[in-house]
Design a protein around this motif. Structure first.
Motif, PDB file in Angstrom:
ATOM      1  N   VAL A  62     -47.122  78.515  81.846  1.00 20.05           N
ATOM      2  CA  VAL A  62     -47.522  79.906  82.089  1.00 20.05           C
ATOM      3  C   VAL A  62     -47.303  80.734  80.832  1.00 20.05           C
ATOM      4  O   VAL A  62     -48.133  81.583  80.467  1.00 20.05           O
ATOM      5  CB  VAL A  62     -46.744  80.477  83.290  1.00 20.05           C
ATOM      6  CG1 VAL A  62     -47.000  81.972  83.433  1.00 20.05           C
ATOM      7  CG2 VAL A  62     -47.145  79.753  84.581  1.00 20.05           C
ATOM      8  N   GLY A  63     -46.206  80.481  80.114  1.00 20.86           N
ATOM      9  CA  GLY A  63     -45.911  81.247  78.906  1.00 20.86           C
ATOM     10  C   GLY A  63     -46.916  81.037  77.797  1.00 20.86           C
ATOM     11  O   GLY A  63     -47.079  81.909  76.920  1.00 20.86           O
ATOM     12  N   GLU A  64     -47.604  79.890  77.813  1.00 23.26           N
ATOM     13  CA  GLU A  64     -48.618  79.619  76.790  1.00 23.26           C
ATOM     14  C   GLU A  64     -49.803  80.579  76.874  1.00 23.26           C
ATOM     15  O   GLU A  64     -50.617  80.640  75.951  1.00 23.26           O
ATOM     16  CB  GLU A  64     -49.111  78.177  76.915  1.00 23.26           C
ATOM     17  CG  GLU A  64     -48.074  77.146  76.473  1.00 23.26           C
ATOM     18  CD  GLU A  64     -48.482  75.726  76.808  1.00 23.26           C
ATOM     19  OE1 GLU A  64     -49.559  75.546  77.432  1.00 23.26           O
ATOM     20  OE2 GLU A  64     -47.734  74.785  76.463  1.00 23.26           O
ATOM     21  N   SER A  65     -49.884  81.338  77.946  1.00 24.00           N
ATOM     22  CA  SER A  65     -50.961  82.324  78.098  1.00 24.00           C
ATOM     23  C   SER A  65     -50.804  83.489  77.125  1.00 24.00           C
ATOM     24  O   SER A  65     -51.761  84.223  76.872  1.00 24.00           O
ATOM     25  CB  SER A  65     -50.960  82.872  79.524  1.00 24.00           C
ATOM     26  OG  SER A  65     -49.757  83.606  79.766  1.00 24.00           O
ATOM     27  N   GLY A  66     -49.589  83.671  76.604  1.00 21.04           N
ATOM     28  CA  GLY A  66     -49.315  84.839  75.771  1.00 21.04           C
ATOM     29  C   GLY A  66     -48.856  86.041  76.574  1.00 21.04           C
ATOM     30  O   GLY A  66     -48.448  87.061  76.002  1.00 21.04           O
ATOM     31  N   ILE A  67     -48.912  85.947  77.914  1.00 20.68           N
ATOM     32  CA  ILE A  67     -48.417  87.015  78.783  1.00 20.68           C
ATOM     33  C   ILE A  67     -46.909  86.840  78.941  1.00 20.68           C
ATOM     34  O   ILE A  67     -46.406  85.721  79.088  1.00 20.68           O
ATOM     35  CB  ILE A  67     -49.084  86.950  80.176  1.00 20.68           C
ATOM     36  CG1 ILE A  67     -50.612  87.036  80.053  1.00 20.68           C
ATOM     37  CG2 ILE A  67     -48.545  88.036  81.086  1.00 20.68           C
ATOM     38  CD1 ILE A  67     -51.138  88.345  79.535  1.00 20.68           C
ATOM     39  N   THR A  68     -46.163  87.941  78.893  1.00 20.02           N
ATOM     40  CA  THR A  68     -44.733  87.880  79.139  1.00 20.02           C
ATOM     41  C   THR A  68     -44.469  87.102  80.418  1.00 20.02           C
ATOM     42  O   THR A  68     -45.069  87.386  81.461  1.00 20.02           O
ATOM     43  CB  THR A  68     -44.142  89.296  79.277  1.00 20.02           C
ATOM     44  OG1 THR A  68     -44.265  89.973  78.023  1.00 20.02           O
ATOM     45  CG2 THR A  68     -42.673  89.252  79.660  1.00 20.02           C
ATOM     46  N   THR A  69     -43.595  86.100  80.337  1.00 18.10           N
ATOM     47  CA  THR A  69     -43.311  85.249  81.488  1.00 18.10           C
ATOM     48  C   THR A  69     -41.841  85.346  81.847  1.00 18.10           C
ATOM     49  O   THR A  69     -40.969  85.139  81.000  1.00 18.10           O
ATOM     50  CB  THR A  69     -43.689  83.788  81.189  1.00 18.10           C
ATOM     51  OG1 THR A  69     -45.094  83.727  80.909  1.00 18.10           O
ATOM     52  CG2 THR A  69     -43.377  82.882  82.367  1.00 18.10           C
ATOM     53  N   ALA A  70     -41.564  85.686  83.112  1.00 16.46           N
ATOM     54  CA  ALA A  70     -40.200  85.886  83.590  1.00 16.46           C
ATOM     55  C   ALA A  70     -39.823  84.743  84.531  1.00 16.46           C
ATOM     56  O   ALA A  70     -40.266  84.718  85.684  1.00 16.46           O
ATOM     57  CB  ALA A  70     -40.083  87.224  84.318  1.00 16.46           C
ATOM     58  N   PRO A  71     -39.019  83.783  84.059  1.00 11.31           N
ATOM     59  CA  PRO A  71     -38.557  82.723  84.952  1.00 11.31           C
ATOM     60  C   PRO A  71     -37.593  83.278  85.999  1.00 11.31           C
ATOM     61  O   PRO A  71     -36.799  84.175  85.713  1.00 11.31           O
ATOM     62  CB  PRO A  71     -37.824  81.752  84.017  1.00 11.31           C
ATOM     63  CG  PRO A  71     -38.215  82.153  82.621  1.00 11.31           C
ATOM     64  CD  PRO A  71     -38.516  83.604  82.686  1.00 11.31           C
ATOM     65  N   HIS A  72     -37.676  82.745  87.209  1.00  9.14           N
ATOM     66  CA  HIS A  72     -36.666  83.055  88.216  1.00  9.14           C
ATOM     67  C   HIS A  72     -35.411  82.255  87.901  1.00  9.14           C
ATOM     68  O   HIS A  72     -35.484  81.104  87.454  1.00  9.14           O
ATOM     69  CB  HIS A  72     -37.155  82.674  89.610  1.00  9.14           C
ATOM     70  CG  HIS A  72     -38.190  83.592  90.157  1.00  9.14           C
ATOM     71  ND1 HIS A  72     -38.342  83.820  91.508  1.00  9.14           N
ATOM     72  CD2 HIS A  72     -39.153  84.331  89.546  1.00  9.14           C
ATOM     73  CE1 HIS A  72     -39.353  84.665  91.706  1.00  9.14           C
ATOM     74  NE2 HIS A  72     -39.851  84.986  90.526  1.00  9.14           N
ATOM     75  N   LEU A  73     -34.264  82.853  88.148  1.00  7.93           N
ATOM     76  CA  LEU A  73     -32.979  82.198  87.953  1.00  7.93           C
ATOM     77  C   LEU A  73     -32.140  82.446  89.197  1.00  7.93           C
ATOM     78  O   LEU A  73     -31.942  83.595  89.596  1.00  7.93           O
ATOM     79  CB  LEU A  73     -32.282  82.762  86.710  1.00  7.93           C
ATOM     80  CG  LEU A  73     -31.163  81.941  86.096  1.00  7.93           C
ATOM     81  CD1 LEU A  73     -31.697  80.597  85.605  1.00  7.93           C
ATOM     82  CD2 LEU A  73     -30.524  82.698  84.935  1.00  7.93           C
ATOM     83  N   SER A  74     -31.681  81.365  89.830  1.00  5.43           N
ATOM     84  CA  SER A  74     -30.916  81.464  91.069  1.00  5.43           C
ATOM     85  C   SER A  74     -29.504  80.968  90.843  1.00  5.43           C
ATOM     86  O   SER A  74     -29.288  79.975  90.141  1.00  5.43           O
ATOM     87  CB  SER A  74     -31.609  80.633  92.156  1.00  5.43           C
ATOM     88  OG  SER A  74     -30.809  80.525  93.310  1.00  5.43           O
TER      89      SER A  74
END
Length: 280
Positions: A62-74
């Motif tokens: 998803v990050g390869e899109s160039g759009i800021t990508t926010a991973p979920h962290l649990s």
């Protein structure tokens, strides 16, 4: 998540696919939704084993899109050392946004972990990384299913925000008044950061009812009855769902909501219909 915001502040959530076909579809959906200039993408989190590996793969894709990508962290089921390692990896890969959640205990895991609640996770991230990450947390306009009442749940939410969160994303809902009531209660307790409504497109009534029963999201009776009347007519369900959810989104935006976060279920068409109607 970027300070250069498009006119309609939208963002999209994906889940890590478990098959090669699913991974290929994710890339197609990612590209279709990236064309609408979202503020950010988010990717849901698996707490252990192969599920976590799929999360890492999906975050990279998803990050390869160039759009800021926010991973979920649990934090449930995770030790501090494991979380510390993940934070370091995300920093090295250039990520500067996270969604911090308590999460659910993974099946088969005996330990709850060193951190029990999301506010503790937010504090841990801040202690480890300072202000590197923009942190989003969860909010429940209709109350978390495990909360004794809404007032107690809002108090828990306020603790997360005061621990260092920058924004919140809500569980999905279908009644705008629930969102505005929750925001009012949070504001009265000193929360000034954005609270972004989470939006679930209506595509499949059976799956929606199952999701909603599990997470405590209320489907209003009039919506349930209408969806039930369509039976297996997928086109009728989709058309009605688009109409209902688009109207909800417009009401939220008109009432001052700071954006919309779509739970895509790794599908682009239902979300794009809503977004494009709003922009039209």
């Amino acid at each position: 998540m970027s300070s250069q915001q498009p006119p309609l502040g939208i963002s999209f959530e994906f889940f890590p696919p478990g098959t090669e076909v699913g991974r290929e579809k994710l890339l197609q959906v990612r590209d279709a939704l990236a064309s609408r200039q979202p503020r950010f993408f988010s990717v849901t989190y698996g707490a252990g084993g192969s599920t976590q590996a799929r999360t890492r793969q999906a975050v990279r894709a998803v990050g390869e899109s160039g759009i800021t990508t926010a991973p979920h962290l649990s934090c449930i089921g995770s030790e501090k050392a494991q979380l510390r390692e993940l934070l370091a990896e995300y920093r090295e890969e250039g990520h500067d946004s996270l969604v911090a959640l308590r999460g659910d205990m993974p099946s088969g895991m005996a330990s709850i972990g060193e951190l029990r609640y999301a506010n503790e996770l937010v504090e841990f991230i801040r202690e480890e990384t300072g202000d590197h990450f923009d942190i989003a947390v969860a909010a429940y306009p209709e109350s978390h299913p495990q909360a004794s009442n809404l007032d107690r749940d809002v108090e828990n939410f306020v603790r997360k925000m005061h621990a260092g969160a920058d924004m919140a994303i809500t569980q999905y809902f279908f009644t705008a008044e629930a969102y505005f009531h929750f925001v009012d209660k949070a504001r009265a307790l000193g929360v000034e950061k954005p609270i972004i409504p989470g939006i679930m497109p209506i595509v499949n009534y059976t799956k929606l009812a199952r999701f909603s029963d599990a997470c405590g999201a209320e489907i209003p009776r009039w919506i349930r009855k209408q969806l039930e009347s369509y039976g297996d007519d997928a086109d009728a369900i989709a058309e009605f769902g688009t109409e209902v959810v688009t109207r909800l989104c417009q009401e939220l935006l008109d009432g001052g909501a700071p954006g919309l976060h779509f739970y895509t279920l790794n599908q682009s068409v239902p979300v794009l219909k809503i977004v494009d109607q709003l922009r039209a």
